[in-house]
Design a protein around this motif. Structure first.
Motif, PDB file in Angstrom:
ATOM      1  N   CYS A 291       0.833  -1.199   0.000  1.00 16.84           N
ATOM      2  CA  CYS A 291       0.000   0.000   0.000  1.00 16.84           C
ATOM      3  C   CYS A 291       0.872   1.254   0.000  1.00 16.84           C
ATOM      4  O   CYS A 291       0.529   2.253  -0.643  1.00 16.84           O
ATOM      5  CB  CYS A 291      -0.928  -0.007   1.205  1.00 16.84           C
ATOM      6  SG  CYS A 291      -2.060   1.398   1.250  1.00 16.84           S
ATOM      7  N   ALA A 292       1.984   1.217   0.706  1.00 19.82           N
ATOM      8  CA  ALA A 292       2.876   2.374   0.733  1.00 19.82           C
ATOM      9  C   ALA A 292       3.379   2.692  -0.674  1.00 19.82           C
ATOM     10  O   ALA A 292       3.417   3.854  -1.092  1.00 19.82           O
ATOM     11  CB  ALA A 292       4.052   2.114   1.671  1.00 19.82           C
ATOM     12  N   SER A 293       3.760   1.648  -1.423  1.00 17.28           N
ATOM     13  CA  SER A 293       4.223   1.866  -2.791  1.00 17.28           C
ATOM     14  C   SER A 293       3.097   2.387  -3.678  1.00 17.28           C
ATOM     15  O   SER A 293       3.328   3.187  -4.591  1.00 17.28           O
ATOM     16  CB  SER A 293       4.778   0.564  -3.368  1.00 17.28           C
ATOM     17  OG  SER A 293       5.902   0.119  -2.631  1.00 17.28           O
ATOM     18  N   ALA A 294       1.869   1.936  -3.414  1.00 15.12           N
ATOM     19  CA  ALA A 294       0.720   2.442  -4.182  1.00 15.12           C
ATOM     20  C   ALA A 294       0.589   3.947  -4.005  1.00 15.12           C
ATOM     21  O   ALA A 294       0.319   4.677  -4.961  1.00 15.12           O
ATOM     22  CB  ALA A 294      -0.561   1.738  -3.740  1.00 15.12           C
ATOM     23  N   GLY A 295       0.788   4.418  -2.764  1.00 14.54           N
ATOM     24  CA  GLY A 295       0.711   5.849  -2.518  1.00 14.54           C
ATOM     25  C   GLY A 295       1.813   6.614  -3.226  1.00 14.54           C
ATOM     26  O   GLY A 295       1.566   7.644  -3.863  1.00 14.54           O
ATOM     27  N   LEU A 296       3.032   6.106  -3.150  1.00 14.39           N
ATOM     28  CA  LEU A 296       4.170   6.783  -3.778  1.00 14.39           C
ATOM     29  C   LEU A 296       4.016   6.848  -5.294  1.00 14.39           C
ATOM     30  O   LEU A 296       4.224   7.893  -5.914  1.00 14.39           O
ATOM     31  CB  LEU A 296       5.469   6.051  -3.427  1.00 14.39           C
ATOM     32  CG  LEU A 296       5.865   5.988  -1.946  1.00 14.39           C
ATOM     33  CD1 LEU A 296       7.104   5.114  -1.781  1.00 14.39           C
ATOM     34  CD2 LEU A 296       6.114   7.384  -1.395  1.00 14.39           C
ATOM     35  N   THR A 297       3.649   5.721  -5.902  1.00 11.91           N
ATOM     36  CA  THR A 297       3.578   5.668  -7.356  1.00 11.91           C
ATOM     37  C   THR A 297       2.381   6.428  -7.910  1.00 11.91           C
ATOM     38  O   THR A 297       2.471   7.031  -8.986  1.00 11.91           O
ATOM     39  CB  THR A 297       3.557   4.215  -7.854  1.00 11.91           C
ATOM     40  OG1 THR A 297       2.477   3.505  -7.209  1.00 11.91           O
ATOM     41  CG2 THR A 297       4.870   3.516  -7.540  1.00 11.91           C
ATOM     42  N   ASN A 298       1.248   6.420  -7.184  1.00  9.90           N
ATOM     43  CA  ASN A 298       0.098   7.156  -7.719  1.00  9.90           C
ATOM     44  C   ASN A 298       0.331   8.657  -7.641  1.00  9.90           C
ATOM     45  O   ASN A 298      -0.081   9.410  -8.526  1.00  9.90           O
ATOM     46  CB  ASN A 298      -1.205   6.726  -7.027  1.00  9.90           C
ATOM     47  CG  ASN A 298      -1.673   7.667  -5.941  1.00  9.90           C
ATOM     48  OD1 ASN A 298      -2.121   8.775  -6.206  1.00  9.90           O
ATOM     49  ND2 ASN A 298      -1.587   7.223  -4.704  1.00  9.90           N
ATOM     50  N   MET A 299       1.017   9.117  -6.603  1.00 14.75           N
ATOM     51  CA  MET A 299       1.313  10.558  -6.516  1.00 14.75           C
ATOM     52  C   MET A 299       2.241  10.996  -7.643  1.00 14.75           C
ATOM     53  O   MET A 299       2.066  12.062  -8.238  1.00 14.75           O
ATOM     54  CB  MET A 299       1.913  10.885  -5.150  1.00 14.75           C
ATOM     55  CG  MET A 299       0.895  10.883  -4.014  1.00 14.75           C
ATOM     56  SD  MET A 299       1.555  11.524  -2.466  1.00 14.75           S
ATOM     57  CE  MET A 299       2.695  10.216  -2.002  1.00 14.75           C
ATOM     58  N   GLN A 300       3.238  10.159  -7.951  1.00 14.63           N
ATOM     59  CA  GLN A 300       4.158  10.507  -9.033  1.00 14.63           C
ATOM     60  C   GLN A 300       3.459  10.440 -10.387  1.00 14.63           C
ATOM     61  O   GLN A 300       3.639  11.316 -11.246  1.00 14.63           O
ATOM     62  CB  GLN A 300       5.365   9.576  -9.029  1.00 14.63           C
ATOM     63  CG  GLN A 300       6.355   9.814 -10.155  1.00 14.63           C
ATOM     64  CD  GLN A 300       6.959  11.213 -10.122  1.00 14.63           C
ATOM     65  OE1 GLN A 300       7.878  11.475  -9.370  1.00 14.63           O
ATOM     66  NE2 GLN A 300       6.444  12.116 -10.944  1.00 14.63           N
ATOM     67  N   ALA A 301       2.641   9.411 -10.590  1.00  9.04           N
ATOM     68  CA  ALA A 301       1.952   9.275 -11.872  1.00  9.04           C
ATOM     69  C   ALA A 301       1.004  10.439 -12.125  1.00  9.04           C
ATOM     70  O   ALA A 301       0.983  11.015 -13.222  1.00  9.04           O
ATOM     71  CB  ALA A 301       1.195   7.946 -11.920  1.00  9.04           C
ATOM     72  N   THR A 302       0.208  10.810 -11.125  1.00  9.03           N
ATOM     73  CA  THR A 302      -0.742  11.903 -11.322  1.00  9.03           C
ATOM     74  C   THR A 302      -0.011  13.230 -11.527  1.00  9.03           C
ATOM     75  O   THR A 302      -0.419  14.047 -12.365  1.00  9.03           O
ATOM     76  CB  THR A 302      -1.710  12.019 -10.131  1.00  9.03           C
ATOM     77  OG1 THR A 302      -0.972  12.105  -8.914  1.00  9.03           O
ATOM     78  CG2 THR A 302      -2.629  10.823 -10.059  1.00  9.03           C
ATOM     79  N   ALA A 303       1.066  13.445 -10.782  1.00  9.47           N
ATOM     80  CA  ALA A 303       1.843  14.677 -10.969  1.00  9.47           C
ATOM     81  C   ALA A 303       2.393  14.760 -12.385  1.00  9.47           C
ATOM     82  O   ALA A 303       2.399  15.831 -13.015  1.00  9.47           O
ATOM     83  CB  ALA A 303       2.976  14.737  -9.949  1.00  9.47           C
ATOM     84  N   ALA A 304       2.850  13.607 -12.920  1.00 10.82           N
ATOM     85  CA  ALA A 304       3.410  13.593 -14.268  1.00 10.82           C
ATOM     86  C   ALA A 304       2.328  13.811 -15.326  1.00 10.82           C
ATOM     87  O   ALA A 304       2.524  14.552 -16.295  1.00 10.82           O
ATOM     88  CB  ALA A 304       4.119  12.265 -14.517  1.00 10.82           C
TER      89      ALA A 304
END
Length: 396
Positions: A291-304
């Motif tokens: 779940c922690a990785s889900a948070g990190l990756t979704n924040m980066q993906a949406t920002a991009a």
């Protein structure tokens, strides 16, 4: 014509991402659609509690996205054509197709069977709401004195074994581990874990590889037979083969290989977040499925995605994995910090304080899902003209 963003999956990564996109992009230029197979948001981090018999409130996705402008399509994803930029789905209305300009793939993972005979036929798991409820029903039928074997020494296996032992003390609960449960923890945290197993009556079979699962027992690699009227399979996760079948570049795990911005290295209109993304963290290692990785990756993906749609520079959000938080029933837990080399630090937090901390984290995540556009600005960002976006994409 509006830019069509399609988000596949409404788990932690997909639901958070859809909310962030809706919060920060103007609906005058963008159209956001979320595709999910079930109508409720599934708190995957609580599914071992569901299996143990606890009632967890369900939240309908129609309520989650009400008033956000996000469209919800209840359907199962069956295929992907990145060349045509289409997604094949099937739902109550039968098969269909969705077109996209930008795709965020966040379908998560399921239990990895590793080719072990009998797992698919006889084992249960807690990777989905339906499977957790089936396990719960089977345990209800088992009665006092029944034997349950949890296979897997990772976070899910540990949490499931301790939760079942605490919630259903009449059962005989055991854990089969290929190595030592919690081997990655600091020495004091490992001692805390062993004491929790002893307190809850969980029998631990260390260095035990399961070679076959049968209806009422398992056979190990050395031929030992362990009684198991119920086998719970928690020996890792696997992603769906859709990305590989579609021709996206994937890792040996089947995860979509992405760059630092979570964009597919082979198809620039596709992004990935959560368990299905093969993303390299700040320590140079792949982020674990969590779940922690889900948070990190979704924040980066949406920002991009937002930056590229508005012709801005793509920011680099944090991709640092800081630790593990393991529930040991409702009144005990372990929070273990890790360093940049992913080795556990000497310090850890355990007991009721750690349990309350994890409860707070879970409640915070659930609240965030329930309020996907919290802090919605009065004026959201407009997408740049398509010609400008094409120029930025060509330079990227």
């Amino acid at each position: 014509m509006k830019h069509r963003i399609v988000v596949l999956g409404a788990g932690y990564a997909g639901a958070f991402a859809a909310g962030n996109l809706a919060r920060r992009l103007s609906p005058a230029d963008t159209e956001i659609t979320v595709v999910n197979a079930v109508p409720d948001f599934v708190e995957r981090m609580r599914l071992h509690q569901v299996a143990a018999g606890q009632d967890i409130a369900r939240r309908k996705l129609t309520d989650v996205f009400a008033g956000t402008g996000v469209r919800l399509r209840l359907a199962r994803v069956t295929g992907l054509d990145p060349e045509r930029r289409t997604v094949a789905v099937t739902g109550e209305d039968g098969p269909g197709e969705l077109s996209y300009d930008t795709l965020l793939y966040a379908l998560g993972s399921s239990a990895a069977h590793h080719g072990v005979p009998g797992v698919a036929e006889y084992a249960f798991d807690v990777t989905g709401l339906g499977s957790a409820l089936r396990l719960r029903e089977r345990l209800d039928d088992l009665g006092e004195g029944g034997s349950v074997l949890v296979v897997g020494e990772g976070l899910t296996g540990i949490e499931t074994a301790t939760e079942l032992a605490e919630s259903r003390p009449g059962l005989s609960v055991a854990l089969a581990a290929r190595g030592e449960p919690g081997a990655w923890l600091s020495p004091r945290a490992r001692r805390h874990l062993r004491e929790a197993f002893d307190r809850l009556g969980v029998t631990v079979h260390e260095r035990t590889a399961v070679a076959a699962v049968e209806p009422d027992r398992v056979t190990t690699a050395d031929g030992t037979v362990l009684p198991a009227e119920v086998t719970v399979w928690s020996a890792g996760f696997a992603v769906h083969p859709i990305p590989a079948a579609a021709g996206l570049e994937v890792a040996a795990t089947g995860q979509i290989v992405v760059d630092r911005s979570m964009r597919s290295v082979s198809h620039p209109d596709v992004y990935a977040a959560g368990d299905c993304a093969y993303a390299i963290g700040e320590n140079g290692r792949p982020l674990p499925m969590s779940c922690a990785s889900a948070g990190l990756t979704n924040m980066q993906a949406t920002a991009a995605i937002i930056a590229r749609l508005t012709s801005d520079e793509v920011p680099a959000t944090g991709l640092k994995y800081v630790g593990n938080h393991i529930s040991l029933g409702r009144r005990d837990a372990i929070f273990q910090m890790v360093g940049e080399d992913v080795r556990s630090k000497h310090w850890y937090l355990g007991g009721r304080t750690a349990a309350r901390l994890k409860s707070g984290i879970l409640k915070g995540a659930e609240w965030g899902i329930a309020h996907p556009t919290f802090g919605l600005p009065t004026r959201r960002r407009r997408a740049a003209p398509a010609s400008d976006r094409a120029a930025v994409r060509a330079a990227a």
